[in-house]
Design a protein around this motif. Structure first.
Motif: not given
Length: 594
Positions: A373-395
């Motif tokens: 999947f072609h992807y633009l890094k730094g999107s708000t969706a990527e930020q949201e996904r990484l924040a969930r992982i950081q909070a211990g609630k991935p997905g």
């Protein structure tokens, strides 16, 4: 009217493109798989035309198909009214009817009539020509797209599968029941027998008494073989494919489906050389199938068009595809993401696209489908996904479920980007006591999956101040690699002028030729796959595949070299071809592929 079209992009990005461009004779493609987005767009557009919006709730029978049908009918009514108004505009600077004819390609007969009308000083002749031009105005086609892999089953309240109720079939039914005429449905991402079989229940795809099709079928393909297989499958059912749309395996936006190393140039060359063979083969199956169904047959094959898309960025490239390969249309997708008059992209995401460099673009594994999947890094969706992982609630919360196909832990399919799946998968990995490097690699493969249903829809919700999914506002976007060379917003007329060579919005920009870009993408992909095989100790087992891949790339390089030396391609390509050949030689040597 035009020699290019705007392909489907994401879910939201071309969701209402016909409302923006069809009145100017430009064809575009709407994704119809996300019915909640369709319903949101209904709620947005009904008030704009002074009509009452009446919701179609998910509790009603066949609501998906009904939402789609009504939205397409709504878009069709809007475009028809726009065209009627355009026809009545004065031929004066800045008016829509002037823009209509100014944007036409120079070789179009109506453009010549328009030039004649504007240059004559004879009032009678001017009025006659103006009337002729008004009468000739035609809108672009309102086409739709179904990604054939997005076809999960849906169930009734008793847990039983709904007959003909899967996502893709319901979307198809929504299209065929619409009042669109002269329109096409585009099937992408490969053959879906269940979906294709349902076409036999749709008489809307039969020709009328004059041999014309009100609704047509376009099949997006990666190579000639795919076109032949899918075309024959449908022809045997009495269904004619009106167009095969070739898409680059890697130099495109959205999901990528790499070939075995066969490049776009050689693929188009095969279509060029075997086009008549393809037409004759399909017609030999189609006519008898019509006869068996008791339908009128044809004395000669219906038109079969060939188009292509993937990485086109200059007028010279566009002209090459038309003049040398004989294409009927070319798809310009990614550049139109920077044309607010044509696509629906929120301001923040459009700014990120303007600023994107090659380093910001990646061929990711983020899609739950499992395809690249072609992807633009730094999107708000990527930020949201990484924040969930950081909070211990991935997905992600899975509200749409269009990509729910995994049954590894559950009886009912779930999406691999969902919180439910990732929690179960991470727990499994933790219990396996894997070596640290293996665990890290597998964990990353799980956590990088991202919700596309919501992320690819939210741009429209933000742009039109609507609610798509409550509390979900993040956006992801999937431009082709070419976006790195387009760095400013432009008007629809400016982009059209760029396509036809009347302007150059890339002037001074050192952009590689589309064929060189694709070639380099394939070399990088080959290297990545070889490294992965080496890490997993599967290099020996995959030797035949990698050898074939490298041989196909060699064949492609030689093909482009020949076209360059004979003047078909610009001589500037030679440097890029030599560099690619050296890189390939080094890869073959490093991994003992010779």
């Amino acid at each position: 009217m035009h020699t290019f079209h705007i392909p489907v992009m994401g879910l939201a990005y071309t969701i209402d493109s016909p409302v923006k461009v069809a009145r100017f004779g430009i064809s575009s493609v709407i994704s119809i798989i996300e019915d909640r987005l369709i319903e949101m767009m209904r709620s947005h557009y009904y008030p704009t035309i002074g009509e009452t919006y009446r919701p179609i709730p998910a509790t009603e029978p066949d609501y998906r198909a009904r939402r789609i049908t009504d939205y397409l009918n709504l878009v069709n009514r809007i475009v028809k009214e726009q065209v009627a108004q355009l026809k009545n505009k004065a031929f004066e600077a800045g008016s829509e009817i002037v823009r209509y004819f100014e944007m036409l390609p120079e070789q179009h007969p109506l453009k010549q009539t328009y030039r004649q009308m504007t240059s004559t000083t004879d009032a009678g002749e001017k009025a006659t020509l103006a009337a002729r031009l008004r009468n000739a105005v035609r809108p672009g086609s309102i086409d739709v797209n179904i990604m054939t892999k997005t076809d999960k089953d849906n169930f009734d309240k008793n847990g039983q599968p709904i007959a003909d109720g899967s996502d893709a079939i319901a979307a198809l039914r929504g299209y065929v029941n619409s009042d669109l005429a002269g329109s096409s449905i585009v099937f992408s991402a490969g053959m879906n027998p269940r979906l294709y079989n349902y076409l036999e229940k749709c008489p809307q795809f039969n020709a009328d008494a004059t041999g014309n099709f009100s609704k047509k079928i376009i099949v997006k393909v990666s190579d000639f073989r795919s076109a032949l297989i899918q075309g024959k499958y449908l022809a045997k059912k009495g269904i004619w494919v009106s167009e095969f749309r070739i898409e680059s395996g890697l130099n495109c936006g959205g999901h990528a489906f790499p070939s075995d190393g066969t490049l776009m140039g050689p693929i188009m060359e095969e279509f060029k050389l075997r086009r008549q063979e393809l037409t004759d083969t399909l017609f030999a199956l189609y006519n008898p199938a019509l006869e068996n169904k008791g339908l009128a047959t044809f004395t000669s094959p219906p038109p079969l068009h060939i188009s292509a898309q993937g990485g086109i960025g200059t007028a010279a490239e566009d002209q090459l595809l038309h003049a040398y390969y004989g294409l009927d249309s070319t798809g310009w997708g990614t550049p139109f993401l920077l044309v607010p008059e044509a696509t629906t992209v929120d301001a923040d995401t459009r700014q990120r696209l303007r600023e994107a460099t090659t380093a910001d673009l990646t061929l990711s594994h983020h899609s739950p489908l499992g395809a690249r999947f072609h992807y633009l890094k730094g999107s708000t969706a990527e930020q949201e996904r990484l924040a969930r992982i950081q909070a211990g609630k991935p997905g992600s919360p899975c509200t749409e479920k269009h990509l729910s196909f995994n049954t590894e832990f559950t009886e009912k399919p779930v999406c691999t980007a969902s919180r439910q799946y990732q929690r179960l998968k991470v727990a499994q990995l933790q219990s396996l006591q894997l070596p640290e490097d293996v665990y890290t690699e597998q964990l990353e493969a799980v956590l990088e999956k991202e919700c596309l249903c919501v992320g690819l829809s939210n741009a429209a919700a933000i742009e039109y101040e609507q609610t798509f999914v409550k509390g979900r506002h993040a956006v992801n976007i999937c431009p082709g690699p070419g976006i790195a060379y387009f760095n400013k917003e432009v008007s629809l007329q400016t982009m059209t002028d760029h396509i036809y060579g009347r302007r150059n919005i890339l002037e001074g920009n050192a952009r590689p030729h589309m064929f060189i870009t694709e070639l380099k993408l394939y070399l990088d992909y080959l290297t990545e796959q070889l490294e992965k095989a080496r890490r997993h100790n599967t290099l020996a087992q995959q030797q035949k595949y990698f050898r074939t891949f490298s041989e196909q790339l060699t064949t492609g390089i030689e093909y482009y070299h020949q076209l360059t030396t004979t003047g078909v391609l610009p001589v500037e390509l030679l440097t890029g071809l030599e560099q690619a050949n050296l890189q390939l030689t080094n890869i073959v040597a490093a991994y003992a592929l010779a």
